[in-house]
Design a protein around this motif. Structure first.
Motif, PDB file in Angstrom:
ATOM      1  N   ASP A 119       0.856  -1.171   0.000  1.00  0.00           N
ATOM      2  CA  ASP A 119       0.000   0.000   0.000  1.00  0.00           C
ATOM      3  C   ASP A 119       0.900   1.231   0.000  1.00  0.00           C
ATOM      4  O   ASP A 119       1.612   1.479   0.964  1.00  0.00           O
ATOM      5  CB  ASP A 119      -0.871  -0.035   1.268  1.00  0.00           C
ATOM      6  N   PRO A 120       0.930   2.017  -1.064  1.00  0.00           N
ATOM      7  CA  PRO A 120       1.870   3.140  -1.149  1.00  0.00           C
ATOM      8  C   PRO A 120       1.488   4.307  -0.235  1.00  0.00           C
ATOM      9  O   PRO A 120       2.313   5.179   0.028  1.00  0.00           O
ATOM     10  CB  PRO A 120       1.794   3.562  -2.625  1.00  0.00           C
ATOM     11  N   ASP A 121       0.270   4.314   0.265  1.00  0.00           N
ATOM     12  CA  ASP A 121      -0.189   5.423   1.096  1.00  0.00           C
ATOM     13  C   ASP A 121      -0.323   4.906   2.528  1.00  0.00           C
ATOM     14  O   ASP A 121      -1.330   4.338   2.905  1.00  0.00           O
ATOM     15  CB  ASP A 121      -1.533   5.916   0.564  1.00  0.00           C
ATOM     16  N   VAL A 122       0.743   5.098   3.322  1.00  0.00           N
ATOM     17  CA  VAL A 122       0.816   4.462   4.634  1.00  0.00           C
ATOM     18  C   VAL A 122       0.339   5.413   5.725  1.00  0.00           C
ATOM     19  O   VAL A 122       0.731   6.585   5.762  1.00  0.00           O
ATOM     20  CB  VAL A 122       2.262   4.014   4.930  1.00  0.00           C
ATOM     21  N   ASP A 123      -0.490   4.896   6.604  1.00  0.00           N
ATOM     22  CA  ASP A 123      -0.993   5.694   7.717  1.00  0.00           C
ATOM     23  C   ASP A 123       0.143   6.017   8.697  1.00  0.00           C
ATOM     24  O   ASP A 123       1.052   5.211   8.895  1.00  0.00           O
ATOM     25  CB  ASP A 123      -2.091   4.905   8.426  1.00  0.00           C
ATOM     26  N   GLU A 124       0.071   7.199   9.302  1.00  0.00           N
ATOM     27  CA  GLU A 124       1.098   7.619  10.271  1.00  0.00           C
ATOM     28  C   GLU A 124       1.298   6.607  11.391  1.00  0.00           C
ATOM     29  O   GLU A 124       2.400   6.453  11.909  1.00  0.00           O
ATOM     30  CB  GLU A 124       0.708   8.956  10.900  1.00  0.00           C
ATOM     31  N   THR A 125       0.231   5.924  11.780  1.00  0.00           N
ATOM     32  CA  THR A 125       0.331   4.968  12.885  1.00  0.00           C
ATOM     33  C   THR A 125       1.237   3.793  12.535  1.00  0.00           C
ATOM     34  O   THR A 125       1.670   3.063  13.416  1.00  0.00           O
ATOM     35  CB  THR A 125      -1.062   4.429  13.272  1.00  0.00           C
ATOM     36  N   GLN A 126       1.513   3.619  11.247  1.00  0.00           N
ATOM     37  CA  GLN A 126       2.347   2.502  10.812  1.00  0.00           C
ATOM     38  C   GLN A 126       3.809   2.912  10.627  1.00  0.00           C
ATOM     39  O   GLN A 126       4.624   2.125  10.164  1.00  0.00           O
ATOM     40  CB  GLN A 126       1.820   1.949   9.480  1.00  0.00           C
ATOM     41  N   ARG A 127       4.134   4.145  10.997  1.00  0.00           N
ATOM     42  CA  ARG A 127       5.471   4.668  10.689  1.00  0.00           C
ATOM     43  C   ARG A 127       6.592   3.801  11.253  1.00  0.00           C
ATOM     44  O   ARG A 127       7.569   3.507  10.568  1.00  0.00           O
ATOM     45  CB  ARG A 127       5.609   6.103  11.225  1.00  0.00           C
ATOM     46  N   GLU A 128       6.422   3.388  12.503  1.00  0.00           N
ATOM     47  CA  GLU A 128       7.480   2.598  13.145  1.00  0.00           C
ATOM     48  C   GLU A 128       7.687   1.250  12.443  1.00  0.00           C
ATOM     49  O   GLU A 128       8.807   0.840  12.171  1.00  0.00           O
ATOM     50  CB  GLU A 128       7.101   2.372  14.614  1.00  0.00           C
ATOM     51  N   LYS A 129       6.579   0.610  12.111  1.00  0.00           N
ATOM     52  CA  LYS A 129       6.676  -0.673  11.412  1.00  0.00           C
ATOM     53  C   LYS A 129       7.290  -0.500  10.036  1.00  0.00           C
ATOM     54  O   LYS A 129       8.072  -1.334   9.580  1.00  0.00           O
ATOM     55  CB  LYS A 129       5.287  -1.308  11.274  1.00  0.00           C
ATOM     56  N   LEU A 130       6.913   0.566   9.392  1.00  0.00           N
ATOM     57  CA  LEU A 130       7.458   0.820   8.065  1.00  0.00           C
ATOM     58  C   LEU A 130       8.965   1.045   8.147  1.00  0.00           C
ATOM     59  O   LEU A 130       9.724   0.523   7.329  1.00  0.00           O
ATOM     60  CB  LEU A 130       6.764   2.046   7.446  1.00  0.00           C
ATOM     61  N   ALA A 131       9.393   1.796   9.160  1.00  0.00           N
ATOM     62  CA  ALA A 131      10.826   2.045   9.339  1.00  0.00           C
ATOM     63  C   ALA A 131      11.566   0.735   9.597  1.00  0.00           C
ATOM     64  O   ALA A 131      12.657   0.507   9.073  1.00  0.00           O
ATOM     65  CB  ALA A 131      11.038   3.024  10.493  1.00  0.00           C
ATOM     66  N   GLN A 132      10.969  -0.140  10.398  1.00  0.00           N
ATOM     67  CA  GLN A 132      11.599  -1.436  10.667  1.00  0.00           C
ATOM     68  C   GLN A 132      11.696  -2.266   9.401  1.00  0.00           C
ATOM     69  O   GLN A 132      12.720  -2.896   9.131  1.00  0.00           O
ATOM     70  CB  GLN A 132      10.786  -2.203  11.706  1.00  0.00           C
ATOM     71  N   ALA A 133      10.625  -2.259   8.617  1.00  0.00           N
ATOM     72  CA  ALA A 133      10.622  -3.038   7.382  1.00  0.00           C
ATOM     73  C   ALA A 133      11.664  -2.504   6.411  1.00  0.00           C
ATOM     74  O   ALA A 133      12.404  -3.268   5.792  1.00  0.00           O
ATOM     75  CB  ALA A 133       9.229  -3.007   6.746  1.00  0.00           C
TER      76      ALA A 133
END
Ligand code: SF4
Length: 75
Positions: free
Chosen positions: A35-49
């Protein structure tokens, strides 16, 4: 917040899908869906990924900063 995956680099290791399944899913052995449009609440997970991707294929906030400011300023 936006994310882009360089699918030419992506080798389908699925580290991202393991760490952030809300954003990345594997389709079959090698096809990555995200999903190219990531919710702010997912920021930490996205950074880890992004950090876990062995080939650094995950680009966070891929849009240029001016357009990102314009988007957040409009909210
Ligand atoms: S961790 Fe990187 S190489 Fe592996 S599926 Fe995700 S983007 Fe592709």
């Amino acid at each position: 917040m936006s994310v882009a995956v360089d699918l030419n680099r992506c080798q389908g290791y699925a580290q991202c899908a393991f760490l952030a399944p809300e954003i990345f899913t594997m389709h079959g052995d090698e096809a990555l869906l995200y999903d190219p449009d990531v919710d702010e609440t997912q920021r930490e997970k996205l950074a880890q990924a992004a950090a876990a991707c062995p080939v650094q294929a995950i680009l966070v906030d891929a849009v240029d900063e001016k357009s990102a400011e314009a988007v957040s300023g409009a909210r």
